[in-house]
Structure formats: structure tokens, C-alpha cells
Design a protein around this motif. Structure first.
Motif, PDB file in Angstrom:
ATOM      1  N   THR A   1       0.831  -1.205   0.000  1.00 50.79           N
ATOM      2  CA  THR A   1       0.000   0.000   0.000  1.00 50.79           C
ATOM      3  C   THR A   1       0.866   1.256   0.000  1.00 50.79           C
ATOM      4  OG1 THR A   1      -1.774  -1.153   1.185  1.00 50.79           O
ATOM      5  CG2 THR A   1      -1.809   1.250   1.237  1.00 50.79           C
ATOM      6  N   LEU A   2       1.910   1.271   0.824  1.00 49.64           N
ATOM      7  CA  LEU A   2       2.788   2.442   0.887  1.00 49.64           C
ATOM      8  C   LEU A   2       3.501   2.686  -0.443  1.00 49.64           C
ATOM      9  CD1 LEU A   2       4.408   2.096   4.428  1.00 49.64           C
ATOM     10  CD2 LEU A   2       2.725   3.785   3.683  1.00 49.64           C
ATOM     11  N   ILE A   3       3.918   1.599  -1.096  1.00 52.04           N
ATOM     12  CA  ILE A   3       4.597   1.756  -2.387  1.00 52.04           C
ATOM     13  C   ILE A   3       3.621   2.299  -3.427  1.00 52.04           C
ATOM     14  CG2 ILE A   3       5.739   0.508  -4.257  1.00 52.04           C
ATOM     15  CD1 ILE A   3       6.838  -1.374  -2.078  1.00 52.04           C
ATOM     16  N   THR A   4       2.369   1.845  -3.359  1.00 58.77           N
ATOM     17  CA  THR A   4       1.346   2.354  -4.268  1.00 58.77           C
ATOM     18  C   THR A   4       1.145   3.855  -4.076  1.00 58.77           C
ATOM     19  OG1 THR A   4       0.220   0.215  -4.224  1.00 58.77           O
ATOM     20  CG2 THR A   4      -1.050   2.088  -5.019  1.00 58.77           C
ATOM     21  N   LEU A   5       1.251   4.312  -2.821  1.00 62.57           N
ATOM     22  CA  LEU A   5       0.995   5.719  -2.486  1.00 62.57           C
ATOM     23  C   LEU A   5       2.257   6.584  -2.515  1.00 62.57           C
ATOM     24  CD1 LEU A   5      -1.333   5.123   0.603  1.00 62.57           C
ATOM     25  CD2 LEU A   5      -2.052   5.783  -1.696  1.00 62.57           C
ATOM     26  N   LYS A   6       3.376   6.035  -2.962  1.00 64.49           N
ATOM     27  CA  LYS A   6       4.658   6.727  -2.791  1.00 64.49           C
ATOM     28  C   LYS A   6       4.684   8.116  -3.431  1.00 64.49           C
ATOM     29  CE  LYS A   6       6.817   4.654  -6.860  1.00 64.49           C
ATOM     30  NZ  LYS A   6       7.929   3.840  -7.356  1.00 64.49           N
TER      31      LYS A   6
ATOM     32  N   ARG B   1      18.440 -11.301 -13.290  1.00 68.44           N
ATOM     33  CA  ARG B   1      17.807 -10.115 -13.836  1.00 68.44           C
ATOM     34  C   ARG B   1      16.408 -10.011 -13.250  1.00 68.44           C
ATOM     35  NH1 ARG B   1      20.770  -8.365 -18.464  1.00 68.44           N
ATOM     36  NH2 ARG B   1      19.502  -6.474 -18.199  1.00 68.44           N
ATOM     37  N   LEU B   2      15.970  -8.772 -12.979  1.00 61.40           N
ATOM     38  CA  LEU B   2      14.621  -8.510 -12.489  1.00 61.40           C
ATOM     39  C   LEU B   2      13.942  -7.527 -13.440  1.00 61.40           C
ATOM     40  CD1 LEU B   2      12.365  -8.672 -10.321  1.00 61.40           C
ATOM     41  CD2 LEU B   2      13.492  -6.755  -9.160  1.00 61.40           C
ATOM     42  N   VAL B   3      12.842  -7.975 -14.023  1.00 58.28           N
ATOM     43  CA  VAL B   3      12.056  -7.151 -14.942  1.00 58.28           C
ATOM     44  C   VAL B   3      10.655  -7.022 -14.362  1.00 58.28           C
ATOM     45  CG1 VAL B   3      11.072  -7.000 -17.267  1.00 58.28           C
ATOM     46  CG2 VAL B   3      13.385  -7.933 -16.937  1.00 58.28           C
ATOM     47  N   VAL B   4      10.174  -5.786 -14.222  1.00 62.18           N
ATOM     48  CA  VAL B   4       8.809  -5.565 -13.744  1.00 62.18           C
ATOM     49  C   VAL B   4       8.020  -4.894 -14.860  1.00 62.18           C
ATOM     50  CG1 VAL B   4       9.484  -5.439 -11.314  1.00 62.18           C
ATOM     51  CG2 VAL B   4       9.390  -3.346 -12.678  1.00 62.18           C
ATOM     52  N   PHE B   5       6.722  -5.156 -14.886  1.00 62.82           N
ATOM     53  CA  PHE B   5       5.933  -4.626 -15.988  1.00 62.82           C
ATOM     54  C   PHE B   5       4.484  -4.384 -15.594  1.00 62.82           C
ATOM     55  CE2 PHE B   5       5.244  -9.177 -16.153  1.00 62.82           C
ATOM     56  CZ  PHE B   5       3.915  -9.325 -16.533  1.00 62.82           C
ATOM     57  N   ASP B   6       3.869  -3.443 -16.277  1.00 66.42           N
ATOM     58  CA  ASP B   6       2.408  -3.287 -16.337  1.00 66.42           C
ATOM     59  C   ASP B   6       2.112  -3.157 -17.822  1.00 66.42           C
ATOM     60  OD1 ASP B   6       3.298  -0.563 -16.650  1.00 66.42           O
ATOM     61  OD2 ASP B   6       3.011  -0.242 -14.505  1.00 66.42           O
TER      62      ASP B   6
ATOM     63  N   VAL C   1       9.687   0.396  -7.856  1.00 68.97           N
ATOM     64  CA  VAL C   1       8.616  -0.227  -8.630  1.00 68.97           C
ATOM     65  C   VAL C   1       7.384   0.672  -8.620  1.00 68.97           C
ATOM     66  CG1 VAL C   1       9.486  -2.526  -8.085  1.00 68.97           C
ATOM     67  CG2 VAL C   1       7.660  -1.557  -6.695  1.00 68.97           C
ATOM     68  N   GLN C   2       6.505   0.426  -9.579  1.00 69.67           N
ATOM     69  CA  GLN C   2       5.301   1.250  -9.724  1.00 69.67           C
ATOM     70  C   GLN C   2       4.099   0.318  -9.718  1.00 69.67           C
ATOM     71  OE1 GLN C   2       4.833   4.782 -10.057  1.00 69.67           O
ATOM     72  NE2 GLN C   2       2.807   3.971  -9.596  1.00 69.67           N
ATOM     73  N   LEU C   3       3.491   0.149  -8.550  1.00 67.07           N
ATOM     74  CA  LEU C   3       2.369  -0.776  -8.433  1.00 67.07           C
ATOM     75  C   LEU C   3       1.106  -0.163  -9.022  1.00 67.07           C
ATOM     76  CD1 LEU C   3       2.973  -2.147  -4.837  1.00 67.07           C
ATOM     77  CD2 LEU C   3       3.385  -3.313  -6.993  1.00 67.07           C
ATOM     78  N   GLY C   4       0.297  -1.029  -9.626  1.00 64.58           N
ATOM     79  CA  GLY C   4      -0.966  -0.572 -10.212  1.00 64.58           C
ATOM     80  C   GLY C   4      -0.851  -0.496 -11.728  1.00 64.58           C
ATOM     81  N   GLY C   5      -1.958  -0.140 -12.381  1.00 66.64           N
ATOM     82  CA  GLY C   5      -1.930  -0.006 -13.831  1.00 66.64           C
ATOM     83  C   GLY C   5      -2.393  -1.260 -14.533  1.00 66.64           C
TER      84      GLY C   5
END
Length: 384
Positions: A108-113, A236-241, A262-266
Motif C-alpha cells: 500500500t505504501l509503495i502504491t501511495l509513494k 535479472r529482475l524485470v517488472v511490468f504493467d 517499482v510502480q504498483l498498479g496499472g
């Protein structure tokens, strides 16, 4: 349990509505416990006293920590955030200082960063650090042991040089050749560790950071940081939306910085993420590729399936985790999961405690579905 104790528990569960059939008045500490529960669960929280007041939230957080065990506190906090919309109040320093932090709160905190006010940023980072350090204490050593053991087994050979011999396993393998008269063992079979290259296995974690995968992102980031510290692995670490971000260069940094990156959501574009990740694969037969996603594709589904089949056909050890979290069965696209499984891609959910064993099995070239069956994990079946 006495009748009075039973009635007291039922009164706390039912909430004292006129129709609860108990008609019992609470006394002393039970009144405060009832108020804590009522703030969130009474008439869907409408009779609660938390809305719009940071001091009230901080007081409530302190009360529930006094009256309930930590595991229940975390559930109540999560319910309060979801039912009463307390996200904005979490941005107040006094609230964060009183909170019982866990991976859900961190997500939740990362989502609201992006909306965290300046006065709260330090407190928010302290809360995240507390949870990350706890996760590292719990998960780092099992991960290191499992992966290191799998790597050692993977490079053993039967014609080792003297300095490469694994004496413990060589003696064990030759006990049947013990010569009593000479009081020695004839080592007909020699087992060694072999000469190690700079990296024995390549690991690519491709993690869906859409809102439903929030806790999976937290756990994946911690595990990626641990694996990146092992010289025998190239991680390797790949994150995606709907976009793809390669976080690999940040794996050697502070894990807290990694999480805030990271950018949570989307939305979700799995096809784009697979396309990018395939470009990272240089040694298919020595690569373990882990897609962590609920498989709800918002992009081109047909192309996504073709891309997954192409990665699998290249010789990569391809695994799909529908969730990496403490919860049970996740929500996921059953049709796509079935199609992945039909391609021979192991597809199931996994808890953080099981993940080190999963990676050890994959790195050691063990059949991951067989490993999952031993662990009691039900894999998705092919065929739709």
C-alpha cells in the motif's frame, strides 16, 4: 468453556445489534475490544470512529495491538484500509509509527509513494525497512542454502581433478568398495564439483506489477536481491504493467530503494514483457525464466501465447507463478493458465517459504512439476 464465556464471545462476534439474540451487556475491557471491532465491522464501518481523523486512527491502531495478536492485527488493518478507505491517513507520521507493518502494508505504501508528503517520507521508509529486514532474516538463508546446494550438484562430474574432488560424496558413493584387510576404500567412482564458470545459471524474474500482484512484487524483489548476491547466478529482475522496466542494475542497491523503484498498479501487457525478457536470454539451456503474473493479459493475447511458446521451445526452463504470496489460491486467468500448462510450462501458485525449493529444483534441472507434487502444490492442468 462456560456459558457466560460462550455468550461473551458470541456477543463480540455478532456486534450487539438488536437482532443478535444475545442481549448481553459487555463490561470493562470487553467494551474497548467491542469498540475496536465495531469501528471496522459494525454496519460496514458506518458506526466506526476512524473516518477523517488521524489521531483516532493512531489510537485505534494502538488499541488493537493491545487486545489482539499480531496476525489478527494485520488482518484488521488490511480490512480497515479496504473498508474505510484509510489510505490517506496512512500518510500521517503518527499513524505509520503505530501501525503493525507487513507485506500488505508495504504494498500500500509503495502504491501511495507519489503522494507521500515530505514530513512522512522518512517514517514511510523506516516502516518499509523494518519489514524488508524481517523478510531478509526469514528468507535469505533458506534461499542461499537451497540455490547453492543446487548449483553444487549441477556442476559435479565423474572425472574430477584432485583439487576438484568432493571427498564426502566420493567416500559415501564407494563404501561398498571398502577393503577390510587394507582398511581403505577403493574409489572406483569419483565425484567432483568441477571447474566453475563466472555464472552457472542465468535467472530472469519477470514480475507483473499490476495492483492485484502487489505482495508478489514485494517478495520477488527481496528474492531477486538475494540471488543477485550469489556469484554463480546471473540474475535479472524485470517488472511490468503496460510498460516494461528492467530493475536489474538496482539489485545490488538497498532493497528498500529497489522497492520504492517499482510502480504498483496499472494495466498489464504480458506480451511486451515476454518480448523484452526474451532479448535478455543468451544461454537458453542454462536459463531459468520465472513469469510471476495472474495472466490477465491486457495486450495481444495471441502474440503473448506465441512468445511464451517460443521461449519454452528455445530450451529455457520456463515457470509461471500465478502468485508469490502467503495467501491461498489466487485469482488468475484459468484459460491462459491452462494453455501455458499445455505447452509444458509449470503453472501454479507458490508461497515465499516454498520459493527457495522451487528455484533449487529448477536450477538443478529437476522436473518442477514433480517437485511441486512433493510439496503438495496443485499445478494447473493443460487443456483449457
Amino acid at each position: 468453556m462456560s456459558q457466560d464465556a460462550r455468550e461473551r464471545r458470541w456477543r463480540l462476534i455478532l456486534g450487539g445489534e438488536p437482532s443478535d439474540g444475545i442481549g448481553l451487556s459487555l463490561q470493562g475491557e470487553d467494551v474497548r475490544i467491542d469498540q475496536c471491532l465495531d469501528a471496522v465491522y459494525g454496519q460496514a464501518g458506518r458506526r466506526g470512529s476512524l473516518a477523517g481523523s488521524s489521531p483516532n486512527v493512531a489510537r485505534w491502531l494502538g488499541d488493537i495491538r493491545q487486545y489482539f495478536p499480531s496476525s489478527i492485527v494485520q488482518v484488521m488493518q488490511k480490512d480497515a484500509i479496504e473498508r474505510l478507505g484509510l489510505e490517506q491517513l496512512l500518510l500521517e507520521p503518527e499513524v505509520l509509527e503505530a501501525v503493525e507493518a507487513d507485506v500488505h502494508l508495504i504494498a500500500t505504501l509503495i502504491t501511495l509513494k507519489h503522494v507521500v508528503p515530505a514530513r512522512t517520507k522518512d517514517t514511510a521508509r523506516q516502516v518499509v525497512r523494518r519489514v524488508v529486514e524481517d523478510l531478509m532474516r526469514r528468507l535469505e538463508q533458506p534461499m542461499r542454502q537451497a540455490v547453492t546446494g543446487a548449483l553444487n550438484r549441477a556442476v559435479r562430474n565423474r572425472r574430477p581433478r584432485l583439487r576438484e574432488i568432493d571427498w564426502h560424496r566420493t567416500i559415501k558413493a564407494n563404501l561398498k568398495h571398502y577393503q577390510p584387510a587394507q582398511r581403505t576404500i577403493v574409489p572406483e567412482v569419483r565425484i567432483g564439483f568441477g571447474r566453475k564458470r563466472s555464472s552457472l545459471r542465468d535467472v530472469v524474474l519477470c514480475v507483473d506489477q499490476s495492483g492485484s500482484m502487489a505482495t508478489s512484487v514485494v517478495y520477488s524483489s527481496v528474492f531477486a536481491a538475494v540471488m543477485a548476491s550469489l556469484p554463480a547466478l546471473s540474475t535479472r529482475l524485470v517488472v511490468f504493467d503496460t510498460a516494461v522496466v528492467d530493475m536489474s542494475d538496482a539489485l545490488q542497491d538497498d532493497p528498500v530503494d529497489l522497492l520504492f523503484g517499482v510502480q504498483l498498479g496499472g494495466g498489464t501487457d504480458i506480451n511486451r514483457a515476454l518480448t523484452y525478457s526474451q532479448g535478455l536470454i543468451r544461454r537458453p539451456s542454462d536459463t531459468v525464466f520465472v513469469l510471476i503474473s495472474d495472466l490477465y493479459e491486457g495486450g495481444d493475447q495471441t502474440e503473448m501465447l506465441k512468445r511464451a511458446a517460443s521461449i519454452k521451445a528455445s530450451g529455457v526452463e520456463f515457470i509461471t507463478l500465478l502468485a508469490l504470496s502467503d495467501e491461498g489460491a489466487p485469482f488468475y486467468d484459468h484459460q491462459i493458465a491452462g494453455q501455458y500448462a499445455a505447452m509444458g510450462i509449470p503453472t501454479f501458485a507458490c508461497t515465499p517459504d516454498q520459493f527457495p525449493g522451487l528455484m533449487a529444483a529448477a536450477i538443478g534441472r529437476e522436473d518442477v512439476n514433480v517437485w511441486g507434487a512433493r510439496e503438495g502444490i496443485v499445478a494447473t492442468r493443460g487443456g483449457g
